[in-house]
Motif scaffolding. Sequence first.
Motif, short mmCIF file in Angstrom:
data_model
loop_
_atom_site.label_atom_id
_atom_site.label_comp_id
_atom_site.label_asym_id
_atom_site.label_seq_id
_atom_site.Cartn_x
_atom_site.Cartn_y
_atom_site.Cartn_z
N GLY A 1 0.88 -1.36 0.42
CA GLY A 1 -0.18 0.05 -0.03
C GLY A 1 0.71 1.57 -0.06
O GLY A 1 0.90 2.12 -0.70
N LEU A 2 1.66 1.43 0.71
CA LEU A 2 2.62 2.20 0.81
C LEU A 2 3.34 2.78 -0.52
O LEU A 2 3.49 3.37 -1.05
N GLU B 1 1.18 4.78 -2.23
CA GLU B 1 0.94 5.85 -2.46
C GLU B 1 2.08 6.62 -2.49
O GLU B 1 2.03 7.70 -3.14
N TYR C 1 -3.98 6.14 8.21
CA TYR C 1 -2.83 5.28 8.68
C TYR C 1 -1.42 6.12 8.64
O TYR C 1 -1.02 7.16 8.55
N GLU D 1 -8.77 9.56 4.39
CA GLU D 1 -9.25 8.30 4.83
C GLU D 1 -11.34 8.52 5.26
O GLU D 1 -10.61 9.03 6.08
N ASP E 1 -8.16 7.44 0.42
CA ASP E 1 -7.97 5.96 0.34
C ASP E 1 -8.81 4.74 0.93
O ASP E 1 -9.69 5.17 2.11
N SER F 1 -4.69 -0.22 0.59
CA SER F 1 -3.81 -1.27 0.88
C SER F 1 -4.52 -2.71 0.40
O SER F 1 -5.14 -3.08 1.14
N THR G 1 -3.48 -5.24 0.57
CA THR G 1 -3.22 -5.86 2.43
C THR G 1 -3.85 -6.73 3.08
O THR G 1 -4.35 -7.81 3.55
N LYS G 2 -4.61 -5.69 2.90
CA LYS G 2 -6.32 -5.47 3.96
C LYS G 2 -6.84 -6.58 3.44
O LYS G 2 -7.56 -7.79 3.36
C1 PLP Z 1 -2.44 -0.81 6.09
C2 PLP Z 1 -3.02 0.44 4.94
C3 PLP Z 1 -1.65 1.04 4.59
C4 PLP Z 1 -0.62 0.89 3.55
O1 PLP Z 1 -0.75 -0.33 3.69
P1 PLP Z 1 0.65 -1.46 3.46
O2 PLP Z 1 0.07 -2.43 2.43
O3 PLP Z 1 0.72 -1.83 4.71
O4 PLP Z 1 2.19 -0.57 2.82
C5 PLP Z 1 -3.08 1.96 3.96
N1 PLP Z 1 -3.60 3.18 4.10
C6 PLP Z 1 -4.12 1.82 5.05
C7 PLP Z 1 -5.41 3.05 5.83
C8 PLP Z 1 -4.07 1.51 5.92
O5 PLP Z 1 -4.93 0.18 7.01
#
Ligand code: PLP
Length: 399
Positions: A76-77, A80, A101, A145, A174, A196, A198-199
Motif C-alpha cells: 500500500g505504501l 501511495e 494510517y 481516509e 484511501d 492497501s 494487504t487488507k
Molecule cells: C495498511 C494500510 C496502508 C499501508 O499499506 P501496506 O500494504 O501496509 O503498505 C495504507 N492505508 C491504510 C488505511 C492501511 O490500513
Amino acid sequence: MPGFNTTAIHAGQEPDPLTGAVIPPIYQTSTFVQDGINVLRAGHEYSRGSNPTRNGFEAQLTALEHGAAGFAFASGLAAEDALLRALLRPGDHIVLGGDGYGGTNRLVNHLLGPWGVANTAVDITDLDAVAAAVRPGETALLWVETPSNPLLGIADLAGWARVAHDAGALLVVDNTFASPYLQRPLDLGADVVVHSTTKYIGGHSDVLGGAVVVADRAFRGKALAEAVGYQQFAGGAVAGPQDCYLAARGLKTLGLRMERHGSNALALARWLRDQPGIAEVLYPGLPEHPGHELAARQMSGFGGIVSLQFAAGEAAARTFAESTRLFALSVSLGGVESLVCYCSEMTHASVRGTELAVPTDLVRLSVGVEDVADLRADLAAGLEAALAAAPDRPVLSAV
Ligand SMILES: *Cc1c(COP(=O)(O)O)cnc(C)c1O
C-alpha cells in the motif's frame, strides 16, 4: 452492467484461451520472447512494464472501483509513494486527513517533506477546516481516509471533492477500510483511489500489496492513467505475479466477506456498548455515531472495524489487548481472522507525542468472519481481565 459480485469474479479473470483453464495461469516470468526485434506477441515485453497476472488483477479492481485504469504495487505504501511522486513537484502542498494510517503520515512527512512537499493535517469531519487549510496556488492534493483509522471518523467525500476541485487540486481517497464493496469514491467525485490490498482485498492476511485506481481525468496536462502508469514502470515498485494472484483470488469473495465482517462488527459493537468498563464504542453503524447518517448515505454498509475506549484508561486497554485469544494481538486488519491492536504503540507509534497521537485508552478490533458467539465470548474474557487488572484506576482519576 453486471453486479458487484459478478464483476469481482469475472472482470480481468477470463479463462486461459490456450488451455481452457478456468483460472488464468500465474505468469511467473520476468521476460517475454519476441517474434522479431520489438515484435511482441501479446504486447508484453518485461514484467516491470506489464505482466498478464498483474494486468488481470488491475482490470478486476478497476472495474469494481468504476475507474479508468488501475495499477498494482508491492505494498500500500509503495502505491501511495508512486502516486505522490507521479503527481507532485517540489513546492506543492497537501491537505492531509489528520486521522489516518500512521504510515501515510510518515511517508508524507519524513520521505516527501525533505523533497519540498508540505502538508497540513485537518479534522476530516470539518469541511470548513478542510477549505481553510487549502493554500491557493500551492495545494495540489487533498488526501483523506474514510472511515478513518483508528477513530472511525466519516468524511463527506462529495464535499471534499468540491473543495479540491474549487482549488484546482485533486482528491485522493484511501479506500482500504471500506473497500469498493461498501464505497466507491470515484462515483462521489474523487479523482484517485488508493488501497492497501494487504487488507480486505487480499482478505486472508497472506499477501502484501497496494493499488492505485484513477478516474479518466488529467492533471498538469497529463492523463492521470499516463502519469501513474509511467511512474509504475519507471519507478518499478510493482506487485509480483504470485502476490497479484492472491489479491485477485481474495477480491472474488470480497462481497461475501464484507457482508459477514459488517454483520459481526455491528452485533459486537451493540453488545460492547452495554458492557461495564467501556467508555466509548466507535463504529459508524451505531446510530449515536456522529458520522452515522453520512456513512449510511455514502456507503452501503459500515465495515468490520470497531474501536473501543476503556473507562479505566490505558492499563485496562493494554490488558484487554493482551488477553483475548481469538482476537490475535497484531497490526494489520481486514483478514478473515479477528485481530486486536493497541494502536498508540503499534500501528500509530510514528505519531505518538504529536497532535495526531491516538488515545492511550483505545484498542482497535478488526472483526473477522468467525462465528459471532465465539467472538463475543472471547471479548467477554478480555473485558473481565481488563476490569480485574485496573481496579485502582477509576473513571474519576482524571477529574
Ligand atoms: C495498511 C494500510 C496502508 C499501508 O499499506 P501496506 O500494504 O501496509 O503498505 C495504507 N492505508 C491504510 C488505511 C492501511 O490500513
